[in-house]
Write an enzyme that holds these catalytic residues in place. Structure first.
Site, short mmCIF file in Angstrom:
data_model
loop_
_atom_site.label_atom_id
_atom_site.label_comp_id
_atom_site.label_asym_id
_atom_site.label_seq_id
_atom_site.Cartn_x
_atom_site.Cartn_y
_atom_site.Cartn_z
N HIS A 46 0.96 -0.73 -0.58
CA HIS A 46 -0.35 0.08 -0.27
C HIS A 46 1.04 1.05 0.00
CE1 HIS A 46 -3.93 2.07 0.63
NE2 HIS A 46 -3.05 2.95 1.94
N GLU A 68 -1.13 -5.22 -3.29
CA GLU A 68 -2.24 -4.75 -2.94
C GLU A 68 -3.84 -5.92 -2.31
OE1 GLU A 68 -3.37 -1.20 -2.52
OE2 GLU A 68 -3.59 -0.79 -1.51
N ASN A 424 29.35 -20.03 -2.44
CA ASN A 424 29.83 -21.11 -2.69
C ASN A 424 29.78 -22.23 -1.42
OD1 ASN A 424 31.73 -20.13 -4.71
ND2 ASN A 424 33.95 -19.60 -3.16
#
Length: 687
Positions: A46, A68, A424
């Site tokens: 919003h 929304e 990694n």
């Protein structure tokens, strides 16, 4: 100009909102019935839509509107949160980021259009919207004040229990007041030292819950009477008005309601009356008053905190302020030096006052630039989530020490190295679920990202419980790539550190995540550029720990001021271990090698005079500043050690970019320049 400022403010705000939004969505993925999280997601959407529309991001506002609306339906219980909805909400965050960066991007095609259609279908009662959401709302724990009545049995001391430790432990749970009740302590001639005659009321405000309090007494449950009563809640919506003192005493059983009402008909103060009547002991009144006072204070603090305002300041203004403070530190050093030379009491007093004020100003200014590293940590939840889905691995990301603070510049530059290290760990470190299961491990691997203060540095560790690094495999690969000779003998740790070499990779195949051998050397360089160090500890089959040690700030550091001939140098105090003398006898005993024995250990040293080409007479007795670099002790030989120095770091400029072994400069109190030695680079350069 004004519109640009407001747009920039929106971009900054949207970035922060999107970080919170991603975090909330990932939490919602695990607890789809959490109404607080749904409301949080809705509010973020919003706000982004409303602010975006206000500042001309119309395409953005139109795109967010559908999302929304969908979460509004969830709030009303008309729509259930599904995995697909979470996935598409997270993808929407990526689209919103692009739209914030470029307001001309619209949602007419590509991923944005597909997402828009998805959320539109939800509102129209699509398949995903068929099931109404069930209301399974659980009120989250919030700040609560407990009254803990702790009555140890008389023989508790004979069981080896230290009551003080219990009180200290409970005090660590929150804001705490302890009131002792000594009424039962006998006269000296009757007192038995091994008996406990005292009991305590503890007023504790905490967010830890009742179980945490009970855990403190878990081993003495049979040796005492414990009563834990919540007496006030502060949930942000309705802070309960706490009872009056008479109500507290009635509730605790110190007095009956009938007695209370009878006494209240008299006009003296309630506490005085109760004591005079012998209804309660004075300590009971003290305890009730303390409880009442404590709760009022907590409410006052909460009210004050809620009323506090903050302002947003552009970071370049903070940088300028730090520069000014740096200049001030330099001028203050000059004043102190002048005062010491003139030795006038009045001037010395002024110099001391200025020094105190400047140090306070410096500390406060630096603290403004400090940010909790948690804001960086929270970004990695999305990274881990997405990679775990891509690779088919089950991963838990645990973060610890999110409140640890670091200079904002360090935090900004730390993001990329941490991303690489985590990628990694996930790609190379953690095994697939089947492999973990066959190795006797849980199917879900864990990556722990932790931060804590360590002296004047911060230690950040990335720990995984994966397969670890195979030192023999790394060694063979290094020989194959010609990085080391076949005859070279390495310890397991030294072999593991070969992965930091440029171009090194043990991956059998290149993926879109890793395997090209580009990265760990860059990570190391980036960490060293931050004046930090990188350390690897790994055990085959058990996991790997990557430790990053970083300075708290890059603006002003504590340094050790040394002198070679008439040249000043500064070594960062963070790497200094000790200073020792280098005598002609020591030099003779080393037989031409640059080493010295320090309490049985052989420490190699580097002569700064030779390193920087300084030609002058060598003093008979020189000094060695012993440092620790990458876990090894290395000495730097200098003519004299002057002492610690508040070092305001100045960059050397492009003209000095080819000068190796120097990371910056600082201006001393007399206006002369001291070069800041980059001990790590010098060591690696010579190694």
């Amino acid at each position: 100009m004004s519109a640009d400022i407001h747009k920039q403010a929106f971009v900054t705000e949207a970035g922060e909102l999107l970080e919170e939004l991603e975090q909330s969505l990932m939490e919602l993925e695990n607890t789809p019935d959490d109404s607080d999280l749904v409301a949080k997601v809705f509010r973020a959407m919003h706000t982004i839509k409303g602010s975006g529309s206000m500042f001309g991001f119309d395409n953005l506002a139109a795109f967010v509107h559908g999302i929304e609306t969908a979460y509004d339906l969830v709030r009303e219980g008309k729509l259930a949160v599904t995995q697909e909805m979470i996935e598409n909400s997270l993808k929407s965050c990526d689209v919103i980021k692009e739209m914030v960066a470029d307001e001309t991007i619209d949602s007419s095609g590509g991923v944005a259009a597909a997402l828009k259609n998805f959320f539109a279908a939800l509102q129209g009662g699509g398949a995903s919207a068929a099931k109404p959401a069930e209301k399974a709302r659980e009120r989250k724990s919030s700040l609560t004040t407990f009254r803990v009545q702790f009555k140890p049995h008389e023989d508790i001391f004979t069981r080896g229990v230290n009551v003080q430790l219990l009180l200290n432990e409970i005090a660590e749970l929150g804001e705490c007041k302890v009131i002792a009740h000594p009424e039962n302590v006998p006269y000296l001639d009757e007192l038995e030292s091994e008996k406990c005659y005292v009991n305590w009321d503890i007023i504790l405000t905490t967010d830890k819950g009742e179980n945490a309090i009970r855990d403190v007494f878990i081993f003495v449950e049979d040796d005492c009477d414990i009563t834990i009563t919540p007496v006030a809640f502060y949930d942000g919506e309705s802070a309960d008005d706490h009872e009056r003192i008479g109500e507290i005493l009635v509730e605790k059983g110190d007095i009956s309601r009938i007695e209370l009402e009878a006494i209240l008909s008299e006009k003296k103060r309630l506490g005085e009356i109760l004591v005079e009547k012998g209804a309660v002991a004075p300590s009971a009144i003290d305890a009730a008053l303390e409880e009442q006072k404590h709760i009022r204070e907590i409410k006052a603090k909460k009210s004050e905190a809620e009323g506090m305002t903050s302002i947003r300041v552009q970071s370049d203004k903070l940088d300028f302020l730090v520069d000014l403070v740096g200049e001030l530190v330099t001028v203050q050093a000059r004043l102190s030096q002048t005062a010491a030379r003139k030795n006038e009491p009045e001037l010395l007093k002024i110099a001391e006052d200025v020094e105190r004020l400047v140090w306070d100003l410096r500390d406060n200014t630096m603290s403004i630039r400090m940010l909790p590293i948690g804001s960086t940590f929270s970004k990695f939840n999305r990274l881990v989530r997405d990679l775990s889905h891509t690779l088919g691995k089950k991963i838990d990301l645990v973060t610890e020490g999110a409140e640890t603070e670091l200079d904002k510049t360090v935090i900004e530059k730390l993001n990329d190295p941490l991303v690489h290290l985590i990628r990694n760990s996930i790609d190379h470190g953690l095994e697939m679920p089947e492999e973990r299961k066959s190795a006797g491990k849980k199917e879900t691997g864990t990556i722990t990202l932790s931060a804590r203060h360590s002296g004047d540095s911060v230690l950040i560790q990335i720990t995984d419980d994966g397969r670890g690094i195979d030192p023999e495999k790394v060694r063979r690969k290094a020989i194959e790539k010609g990085l080391i000779a076949e005859t070279v003998e390495l310890t397991a740790k030294e072999a593991c550190e070969l992965i930091l070499a440029p171009g090194f990779s043990t991956a059998e195949a290149v993926s879109n995540i890793s395997g090209r051998g580009v990265g760990m050397d860059v990570v190391k360089r980036n960490i060293e550029a931050l004046k930090g160090t990188l350390d690897i500890t790994s055990e085959k089959g058990k996991g790997t720990v990557i430790s990053l040690k970083l300075p708290l700030t890059l603006a002003i550091i504590d340094g050790l001021l040394i002198k070679v001939s008439d040249q000043f140098f500064i070594i960062p105090l963070a790497v200094v271990e000790e200073c020792i003398e280098l005598t002609p006898k020591d030099i003779a005993n080393s037989h031409g090698r640059s080493i010295i024995q320090v309490r049985g250990d052989i420490v190699p040293y580097i002569k700064l005079r030779e390193l920087f080409g300084i030609r002058s007479e060598v003093p008979e007795i020189q000094q060695i500043v012993v440092t620790e670099i990458d876990g090894r002790r290395v000495g730097f030989v200098t003519d004299s050690v002057i002492g610690d120095h508040q070092t305001v770091i100045k960059s050397l400029g492009k003209i000095f970019k080819e000068v190796h072994g120097v990371s910056g400069a600082s201006i001393l109190g007399d206006g002369s320049v001291a070069l800041i030695i980059d001990a790590v680079k010098i060591y690696h350069g010579i190694e």
